[in-house]
Scaffold this motif. Structure first.
Motif, PDB file in Angstrom:
ATOM      1  N   UNK A 442      23.751  41.652  63.266  1.00 52.96           N
ATOM      2  CA  UNK A 442      25.047  42.049  62.718  1.00 52.96           C
ATOM      3  C   UNK A 442      25.061  41.946  61.198  1.00 52.96           C
ATOM      4  N   UNK A 443      24.438  40.867  60.673  1.00 50.91           N
ATOM      5  CA  UNK A 443      24.471  40.709  59.224  1.00 50.91           C
ATOM      6  C   UNK A 443      23.898  39.386  58.774  1.00 50.91           C
ATOM      7  N   UNK A 444      24.305  38.974  57.574  1.00 52.87           N
ATOM      8  CA  UNK A 444      23.756  37.793  56.918  1.00 52.87           C
ATOM      9  C   UNK A 444      24.894  36.912  56.435  1.00 52.87           C
ATOM     10  N   UNK A 445      24.668  35.603  56.426  1.00 50.18           N
ATOM     11  CA  UNK A 445      25.679  34.640  55.991  1.00 50.18           C
ATOM     12  C   UNK A 445      25.050  33.692  54.985  1.00 50.18           C
ATOM     13  N   UNK A 446      25.589  33.667  53.756  1.00 48.18           N
ATOM     14  CA  UNK A 446      25.001  32.878  52.680  1.00 48.18           C
ATOM     15  C   UNK A 446      25.655  31.507  52.563  1.00 48.18           C
ATOM     16  N   UNK A 447      24.822  30.497  52.498  1.00 49.60           N
ATOM     17  CA  UNK A 447      25.255  29.156  52.107  1.00 49.60           C
ATOM     18  C   UNK A 447      24.541  28.842  50.792  1.00 49.60           C
ATOM     19  N   UNK A 448      25.188  28.653  49.710  1.00 45.31           N
ATOM     20  CA  UNK A 448      26.601  28.653  49.442  1.00 45.31           C
ATOM     21  C   UNK A 448      26.780  29.206  48.032  1.00 45.31           C
ATOM     22  N   UNK A 449      27.944  29.786  47.708  1.00 48.74           N
ATOM     23  CA  UNK A 449      28.197  30.237  46.348  1.00 48.74           C
ATOM     24  C   UNK A 449      28.208  29.046  45.398  1.00 48.74           C
ATOM     25  N   UNK A 450      28.110  29.344  44.097  1.00 46.72           N
ATOM     26  CA  UNK A 450      28.069  28.280  43.101  1.00 46.72           C
ATOM     27  C   UNK A 450      26.688  28.046  42.546  1.00 46.72           C
ATOM     28  N   UNK A 451      25.698  28.784  43.063  1.00 47.76           N
ATOM     29  CA  UNK A 451      24.314  28.670  42.599  1.00 47.76           C
ATOM     30  C   UNK A 451      23.878  30.018  42.023  1.00 47.76           C
ATOM     31  N   UNK A 452      23.859  30.176  40.712  1.00 49.64           N
ATOM     32  CA  UNK A 452      23.534  31.477  40.125  1.00 49.64           C
ATOM     33  C   UNK A 452      22.206  32.030  40.647  1.00 49.64           C
ATOM     34  N   UNK A 453      22.262  33.270  41.155  1.00 46.19           N
ATOM     35  CA  UNK A 453      21.084  33.910  41.751  1.00 46.19           C
ATOM     36  C   UNK A 453      21.265  35.419  41.647  1.00 46.19           C
ATOM     37  N   UNK A 454      21.267  35.969  40.429  1.00 47.82           N
ATOM     38  CA  UNK A 454      21.543  37.403  40.274  1.00 47.82           C
ATOM     39  C   UNK A 454      20.571  38.304  41.016  1.00 47.82           C
ATOM     40  N   UNK A 455      19.323  37.875  41.184  1.00 49.49           N
ATOM     41  CA  UNK A 455      18.371  38.704  41.922  1.00 49.49           C
ATOM     42  C   UNK A 455      18.857  39.019  43.330  1.00 49.49           C
ATOM     43  N   UNK A 456      19.530  38.071  43.949  1.00 48.28           N
ATOM     44  CA  UNK A 456      19.940  38.233  45.331  1.00 48.28           C
ATOM     45  C   UNK A 456      20.782  39.488  45.532  1.00 48.28           C
ATOM     46  N   UNK A 457      21.695  39.728  44.591  1.00 45.11           N
ATOM     47  CA  UNK A 457      22.641  40.838  44.774  1.00 45.11           C
ATOM     48  C   UNK A 457      21.968  42.181  44.507  1.00 45.11           C
ATOM     49  N   UNK A 458      20.981  42.203  43.632  1.00 43.33           N
ATOM     50  CA  UNK A 458      20.218  43.435  43.415  1.00 43.33           C
ATOM     51  C   UNK A 458      19.439  43.790  44.678  1.00 43.33           C
ATOM     52  N   UNK A 459      18.808  42.777  45.275  1.00 40.55           N
ATOM     53  CA  UNK A 459      18.017  43.008  46.489  1.00 40.55           C
ATOM     54  C   UNK A 459      18.927  43.416  47.642  1.00 40.55           C
ATOM     55  N   UNK A 460      20.018  42.664  47.845  1.00 42.24           N
ATOM     56  CA  UNK A 460      20.924  43.003  48.946  1.00 42.24           C
ATOM     57  C   UNK A 460      21.455  44.418  48.803  1.00 42.24           C
ATOM     58  N   UNK A 461      21.910  44.759  47.594  1.00 42.71           N
ATOM     59  CA  UNK A 461      22.527  46.060  47.396  1.00 42.71           C
ATOM     60  C   UNK A 461      21.530  47.201  47.588  1.00 42.71           C
ATOM     61  N   UNK A 462      20.263  46.935  47.309  1.00 42.02           N
ATOM     62  CA  UNK A 462      19.243  47.966  47.514  1.00 42.02           C
ATOM     63  C   UNK A 462      18.915  48.168  48.982  1.00 42.02           C
ATOM     64  N   UNK A 463      19.012  47.112  49.779  1.00 38.97           N
ATOM     65  CA  UNK A 463      18.534  47.159  51.160  1.00 38.97           C
ATOM     66  C   UNK A 463      19.618  47.415  52.205  1.00 38.97           C
ATOM     67  N   UNK A 464      20.841  46.942  51.948  1.00 41.72           N
ATOM     68  CA  UNK A 464      21.928  47.102  52.931  1.00 41.72           C
ATOM     69  C   UNK A 464      23.232  47.429  52.219  1.00 41.72           C
ATOM     70  N   UNK A 465      24.141  47.999  52.986  1.00 42.66           N
ATOM     71  CA  UNK A 465      25.500  48.248  52.504  1.00 42.66           C
ATOM     72  C   UNK A 465      26.428  47.281  53.220  1.00 42.66           C
ATOM     73  N   UNK A 466      27.183  46.512  52.445  1.00 42.63           N
ATOM     74  CA  UNK A 466      28.097  45.547  53.040  1.00 42.63           C
ATOM     75  C   UNK A 466      29.275  46.270  53.683  1.00 42.63           C
ATOM     76  N   UNK A 467      29.536  45.956  54.931  1.00 47.80           N
ATOM     77  CA  UNK A 467      30.668  46.576  55.613  1.00 47.80           C
ATOM     78  C   UNK A 467      31.974  46.029  55.063  1.00 47.80           C
ATOM     79  N   UNK A 468      32.898  46.938  54.808  1.00 44.95           N
ATOM     80  CA  UNK A 468      34.257  46.561  54.425  1.00 44.95           C
ATOM     81  C   UNK A 468      35.191  46.984  55.536  1.00 44.95           C
ATOM     82  N   UNK A 469      35.987  46.040  56.023  1.00 43.86           N
ATOM     83  CA  UNK A 469      36.879  46.339  57.166  1.00 43.86           C
ATOM     84  C   UNK A 469      38.241  46.802  56.681  1.00 43.86           C
TER      85      UNK A 469
END
Length: 469
Positions: A442-469
């Protein structure tokens, strides 16, 4: 998107030139500035120069669209932008298409290869009836299709900074999980000043989930869970209080994070979930659970035995598998989420839970252990950015473990104390996100915000589209 591993003697300028990458985009994708030192073995994520754009200071949507040759409306729709006038520096935009003017000698297949797309997608987008192209013909090059997955992120920060992070990153999420509400022995809920982060979530079209835990000032309590699960009237009181809180605060669902439940309460936990679903689902609320990472139905231990994967999978809307913390703060140095261990959990989970109900957990942090490790000592939790900075400070070379698919290094501090660090980088998070498609999750669940990791969002955005309900 590419990932490049830094070699001895590399410079940012040379890397950008070699890979035909925009230097400003490269810096933003990795949270660097022009003076940032590079570390041998460091992973750098290279944004897709055709279909990703990282917002720079002063950028506006209209100027970005004009620079890229696309419409502002297409950017708004492709990125589900709720407030197009308020872009954040570092925000990764998905570019849905690019225009290409055919030059002499170019072929459909050569153009497709240059953009990293398949020729059929260009043919369909331009309604071509043959592979023949005319010089000066303008072709629309559609971005590669991405699977749609749900994305959850936990947060434990409810101040201005925490809300600001949710505002900046919310476009990458389906759900936000403020951690946490607990319940008392009388079925009432403990307070949580969660309004700022809920408002930030709502501004990005993110659904907040109420996390309910059997938590006391001493941590997760087996006895508190037992008191609830062995008392049906108390369960009714708690569910009523949950309904009230979710309506008042704007939550869209609840996630039950009951940990260290006594094994003898396993069936009672299942019955409680059935009761909760009967009350909450008709009201339009999602119901989910967070479960320990088991690799069999007979796995022993207080953390595992009361978590019935099959029963939960049949009852709730989805399950968050907490597939992290192998390298926990009080244990020996190890990868936080070694990919081989994550696979073992998923191999079992998909046999008893529908894969489209599984949210795979992933860490956004690392740990720094003192070595030799001694029982009773605790590692320091650090962000991926801090980990790379430590390696640069102490002249360490970053290595990548092929089995765990996780970066690590060792260093010696000023006092002579040795350390071992395990963390996440673009390579390790790519390996994890790739599992979503491999297992049909179904998807991925991140633990936890508050830890700077800009690479993560570039990789996620390239590989999957986050569903918006």
């Amino acid at each position: 998107m590419e990932i490049y591993t830094v070699q001895q003697g590399d410079t940012l300028w040379r890397i950008a030139n070699r890979l035909n990458a925009d230097l400003a985009q490269l810096l933003a994708a990795n949270g660097l500035d022009g003076s940032s030192p590079l570390v041998p073995g460091q992973a750098l994520v290279i944004p897709d120069r055709f279909f990703q754009y990282i917002v720079q200071e002063g950028d506006q949507l209209g100027t970005i669209a004009a620079r890229l040759g696309v419409t502002a409306r297409s950017l708004i729709e492709a990125n589900v932008l709720r407030n197009p006038a308020s872009l954040s520096p570092g925000q990764v935009l998905y570019i849905p298409y690019r225009n290409h003017t055919v030059r002499a000698g170019e072929t459909l297949y050569g153009i497709a290869r240059a953009y990293g797309v398949n020729p059929q997608s260009i043919t369909r987008a331009n309604q071509l009836t043959s592979a023949s192209l005319a010089v000066s013909q303008v072709l629309r090059i559609p971005a590669p299709a991405r699977p749609v997955k749900e994305v959850n992120a936990y947060t434990t920060s409810f101040d201005v900074a925490g809300a600001g992070e949710v505002y900046r990153l919310g476009h990458y999420f389906t759900y936000l999980s403020p951690f946490r509400h607990a319940f008392r022995e009388d079925g009432s809920l403990t307070p949580l000043n969660d309004r700022p982060v809920i408002q930030a979530a709502e501004a990005n079209g993110v659904q907040p989930l109420l996390i309910l835990a059997n938590f006391t000032e001493r941590g997760f309590s087996s006895d508190l869970a037992a008191r609830l699960l062995r008392n049906e009237p108390l369960q009714g009181t708690l569910i009523n209080n949950l309904l009230t809180a979710m309506r008042q605060k704007g939550y869209r669902g609840v996630n039950f994070d009951f940990e260290y439940v006594y094994p003898e309460d396993r069936d009672r936990y299942t019955a409680f979930l059935q009761r909760a679903v009967r009350r909450l689902r008709p009201e339009g609320f999602l119901v989910s659970t967070a479960l320990a990472p088991k690799n069999s139905g007979t796995q022993q231990g207080l953390l595992y035995e009361a978590h019935d994967y099959g029963a939960h999978g049949a009852i709730v809307d989805f399950i968050i598998l907490m597939t992290y913390e192998w390298g926990w703060a009080g244990g020996r140095p190890w990868a936080i989420a070694p990919i081989n261990e994550v696979r073992h959990v998923l191999d079992y989970a998909v046999t008893v839970i529908p894969p489209n109900k599984i949210m795979m957990g992933a860490p956004l942090y690392g740990r720094d252990w003192k070595i030799p490790w001694h029982q009773g000592t605790f590692a320091r939790t650090i962000s991926p950015q801090e980990a790379v900075a430590l390696a640069a400070q102490y002249g360490a070379e970053i290595r990548y473990h092929p089995t765990y698919q996780s970066p690590y290094f060792r260093y010696t501090d000023e006092t002579g104390q040795q350390h071992e660090v395990w963390f996440e980088d673009a390579r390790s998070i790519r390996a994890k996100i790739n599992l979503l498609n491999e297992y049909g999750l179904r998807g991925i669940s991140y633990w936890v915000l508050g830890n700077p990791f800009p690479q993560n969002w570039v990789v996620q955005q390239a590989l999957v589209q986050a569903r918006k309900r």
